[in-house]
Design a protein around this motif. Structure first.
Motif, PDB file in Angstrom:
ATOM      1  N   TYR A  33       0.840  -1.209   0.000  1.00 50.82           N
ATOM      2  CA  TYR A  33       0.000   0.000   0.000  1.00 50.82           C
ATOM      3  C   TYR A  33       0.874   1.258   0.000  1.00 50.82           C
ATOM      4  CZ  TYR A  33      -3.851   3.147   1.247  1.00 50.82           C
ATOM      5  OH  TYR A  33      -4.780   4.161   1.262  1.00 50.82           O
ATOM      6  N   GLN A  45      15.982   6.055   2.491  1.00 51.50           N
ATOM      7  CA  GLN A  45      15.568   7.309   3.133  1.00 51.50           C
ATOM      8  C   GLN A  45      16.373   7.559   4.411  1.00 51.50           C
ATOM      9  OE1 GLN A  45      11.329   7.244   4.719  1.00 51.50           O
ATOM     10  NE2 GLN A  45      11.194   5.541   3.311  1.00 51.50           N
ATOM     11  N   GLU A  87       0.075  10.623  10.196  1.00 49.28           N
ATOM     12  CA  GLU A  87      -0.382   9.667   9.167  1.00 49.28           C
ATOM     13  C   GLU A  87      -1.898   9.705   9.161  1.00 49.28           C
ATOM     14  OE1 GLU A  87       0.748   7.536   6.666  1.00 49.28           O
ATOM     15  OE2 GLU A  87      -1.397   7.099   6.523  1.00 49.28           O
ATOM     16  N   LYS A  88      -2.477   9.572   7.953  1.00 47.29           N
ATOM     17  CA  LYS A  88      -3.949   9.623   7.926  1.00 47.29           C
ATOM     18  C   LYS A  88      -4.598   8.257   8.117  1.00 47.29           C
ATOM     19  CE  LYS A  88      -5.523   9.500   3.132  1.00 47.29           C
ATOM     20  NZ  LYS A  88      -6.389  10.135   2.162  1.00 47.29           N
ATOM     21  N   THR A 116      -3.997  12.061  11.550  1.00 45.47           N
ATOM     22  CA  THR A 116      -4.676  13.255  11.027  1.00 45.47           C
ATOM     23  C   THR A 116      -4.513  13.280   9.521  1.00 45.47           C
ATOM     24  OG1 THR A 116      -4.553  15.678  10.867  1.00 45.47           O
ATOM     25  CG2 THR A 116      -2.552  14.587  11.558  1.00 45.47           C
ATOM     26  N   GLU A 117      -5.504  13.830   8.821  1.00 42.30           N
ATOM     27  CA  GLU A 117      -5.269  14.049   7.386  1.00 42.30           C
ATOM     28  C   GLU A 117      -5.285  15.530   7.065  1.00 42.30           C
ATOM     29  OE1 GLU A 117      -8.226  12.861   4.420  1.00 42.30           O
ATOM     30  OE2 GLU A 117      -9.462  12.149   6.073  1.00 42.30           O
ATOM     31  N   PHE A 119      -3.029  17.740   8.417  1.00 42.21           N
ATOM     32  CA  PHE A 119      -1.714  18.293   8.752  1.00 42.21           C
ATOM     33  C   PHE A 119      -1.756  19.102  10.052  1.00 42.21           C
ATOM     34  CE2 PHE A 119      -1.927  17.623   4.173  1.00 42.21           C
ATOM     35  CZ  PHE A 119      -0.950  16.661   4.071  1.00 42.21           C
ATOM     36  N   LEU A 134       8.270  11.256   2.453  1.00 40.90           N
ATOM     37  CA  LEU A 134       8.769  10.370   1.400  1.00 40.90           C
ATOM     38  C   LEU A 134       7.567   9.824   0.646  1.00 40.90           C
ATOM     39  CD1 LEU A 134       9.897   7.568   0.201  1.00 40.90           C
ATOM     40  CD2 LEU A 134      11.595   9.359   0.533  1.00 40.90           C
ATOM     41  N   SER A 135       7.444  10.245  -0.608  1.00 41.20           N
ATOM     42  CA  SER A 135       6.342   9.789  -1.450  1.00 41.20           C
ATOM     43  C   SER A 135       4.984  10.164  -0.870  1.00 41.20           C
ATOM     44  CB  SER A 135       6.427   8.271  -1.656  1.00 41.20           C
ATOM     45  OG  SER A 135       5.590   7.902  -2.717  1.00 41.20           O
ATOM     46  N   LEU A 136       4.870  11.405  -0.430  1.00 42.85           N
ATOM     47  CA  LEU A 136       3.575  11.926   0.013  1.00 42.85           C
ATOM     48  C   LEU A 136       3.028  12.880  -1.056  1.00 42.85           C
ATOM     49  CD1 LEU A 136       1.381  12.396   2.207  1.00 42.85           C
ATOM     50  CD2 LEU A 136       2.787  14.297   3.031  1.00 42.85           C
ATOM     51  N   HIS A 139       1.093  11.905  -4.107  1.00 41.70           N
ATOM     52  CA  HIS A 139      -0.303  11.468  -4.013  1.00 41.70           C
ATOM     53  C   HIS A 139      -1.235  12.602  -3.587  1.00 41.70           C
ATOM     54  CE1 HIS A 139       1.216   7.416  -4.420  1.00 41.70           C
ATOM     55  NE2 HIS A 139       2.070   7.661  -3.442  1.00 41.70           N
TER      56      HIS A 139
HETATM   57  C1  LIG Z   1       3.411   6.246  -0.544  1.00 46.44           C
HETATM   58  S1  LIG Z   1       3.037   6.200   1.158  1.00 46.44           S
HETATM   59  C2  LIG Z   1       4.653   6.441   1.861  1.00 46.44           C
HETATM   60  C3  LIG Z   1       4.698   6.141   3.332  1.00 46.44           C
HETATM   61  C4  LIG Z   1       6.081   6.319   3.991  1.00 46.44           C
HETATM   62  N1  LIG Z   1       6.544   7.687   3.885  1.00 46.44           N
HETATM   63  C5  LIG Z   1       7.062   5.357   3.381  1.00 46.44           C
HETATM   64  O1  LIG Z   1       8.076   5.784   2.829  1.00 46.44           O
HETATM   65  O2  LIG Z   1       6.781   4.154   3.443  1.00 46.44           O
HETATM   66  C6  LIG Z   1       2.222   7.761   1.479  1.00 46.44           C
HETATM   67  C7  LIG Z   1       1.624   7.829   2.868  1.00 46.44           C
HETATM   68  O3  LIG Z   1       1.060   9.111   3.098  1.00 46.44           O
HETATM   69  C8  LIG Z   1      -0.155   8.948   3.801  1.00 46.44           C
HETATM   70  N2  LIG Z   1      -0.987  10.150   3.589  1.00 46.44           N
HETATM   71  C9  LIG Z   1      -1.645  10.502   2.464  1.00 46.44           C
HETATM   72  N3  LIG Z   1      -2.293  11.672   2.652  1.00 46.44           N
HETATM   73  C10 LIG Z   1      -2.010  12.075   3.919  1.00 46.44           C
HETATM   74  C11 LIG Z   1      -2.398  13.212   4.712  1.00 46.44           C
HETATM   75  N4  LIG Z   1      -3.191  14.162   4.237  1.00 46.44           N
HETATM   76  N5  LIG Z   1      -1.922  13.290   5.958  1.00 46.44           N
HETATM   77  C12 LIG Z   1      -1.115  12.317   6.474  1.00 46.44           C
HETATM   78  N6  LIG Z   1      -0.740  11.216   5.776  1.00 46.44           N
HETATM   79  C13 LIG Z   1      -1.177  11.106   4.523  1.00 46.44           C
HETATM   80  C14 LIG Z   1      -0.745   7.695   3.202  1.00 46.44           C
HETATM   81  O4  LIG Z   1      -1.761   7.129   4.003  1.00 46.44           O
HETATM   82  C15 LIG Z   1       0.500   6.831   3.096  1.00 46.44           C
HETATM   83  O5  LIG Z   1       0.760   6.139   4.269  1.00 46.44           O
END
Ligand SMILES: C[S@@+](CC[C@H](N)C(=O)[O-])C[C@H]1O[C@@H](n2cnc3c(N)ncnc32)[C@H](O)[C@@H]1O
Length: 222
Positions: A33, A45, A87-88, A116-117, A119, A134-136, A139
């Motif tokens: 996921y 990282q 984390e959301k 929280t989603e 921030f 990382l990779s946020l 998306h």
């Molecule tokens: C691609 S994953 C990367 C997770 C982690 N940084 C890693 O390297 O494994 C992106 C993460 O961001 C979280 N995420 C997405 N939107 C978010 C938000 N608004 N607030 C907090 N977390 C969020 C997702 O649920 C997911 O766990």
């Protein structure tokens, strides 16, 4: 993420985009996921942040920590209480604690995680020295990236260093709604603006050996 299997699940079962949240996590598992390549991208990282000067006494914030792909490296290294995360998806955090970190490490290092989603950094008990997502932003819609930049700048001190990764494209993704299993990209100009409009200096780092060509940007709080 394994391209073929991921795409088969995506198109055969869901007609395009796998649902976010519990359903998507149940289908993909917590490691896939968040993007898979668990050991490689986790170590990458950590090595990057170490090279940037992260030391055990620093307070470090993992924005969108998922199931601790990075956290399993950062948490043992940092002093007790110095790993913060938001984390959301609570489900990812629970699975990460149970299956990846383990109770012993969790109790010994007491990482602090806020679900929280929006921030809501002010829910954290400490102000970090370094942050990483990382990779946020890969998306997130531009509205959500702006919210993140604005709220984080209001929370941290001048000099704070925030590292973020992006997919760099020739134009900006214009979808309005963020989606954790969809792909968003931005131009270098837009990436720089996310910082300058909210009180950050932007330093474009570029390639950093990520296997999927994510680029790295450093925002320093003014
Ligand atoms: C691609 S994953 C990367 C997770 C982690 N940084 C890693 O390297 O494994 C992106 C993460 O961001 C979280 N995420 C997405 N939107 C978010 C938000 N608004 N607030 C907090 N977390 C969020 C997702 O649920 C997911 O766990």
């Amino acid at each position: 993420m394994k391209g073929n299997l991921f795409n088969w699940i995506r198109y055969s079962l869901f007609g395009g985009v796998i649902p976010e949240g519990k359903k998507g996590i149940a289908v993909l598992g917590h490691r896939f996921y968040v993007g898979g390549r668990w050991d490689e991208i986790g170590q990458l990282q950590f090595d990057f942040m170490f090279a940037q000067g992260l030391r055990p006494e620093h307070v470090f914030l993992d924005i969108g920590c998922g199931s601790f792909r990075g956290g399993i490296h950062f948490i043992p290294y940092l002093n007790k209480g110095n790993y913060l995360a938001i984390e959301k998806e609570e489900e990812l955090v629970q699975r990460g604690i149970e299956n990846e970190l383990g109770k012993e490490l969790f109790d010994a290092k007491r990482p602090e995680i806020v679900i929280t989603e929006a921030f809501e950094f002010t829910e954290l008990s400490k102000v970090p020295d370094y942050s990483l997502s990382l990779s946020l932003f890969t998306h997130l819609s531009s509205a959500d990236i702006n919210l993140c930049m604005k709220n984080l700048r209001a929370f941290v001190n001048p000099g704070h260093r925030y590292y973020a990764t992006f997919f760099e494209g020739g134009s900006d993704s214009e979808r309005r709604r963020s989606h954790s299993l969809d792909h968003f990209e931005y131009t270098r100009t837009t990436i720089e603006k996310f910082g300058t409009e909210h009180g950050w200096e932007t330093h474009y780092i570029g390639e950093w050996n990520h296997p999927r060509d994510l680029i790295m940007v450093l925002y320093t709080a003014r």
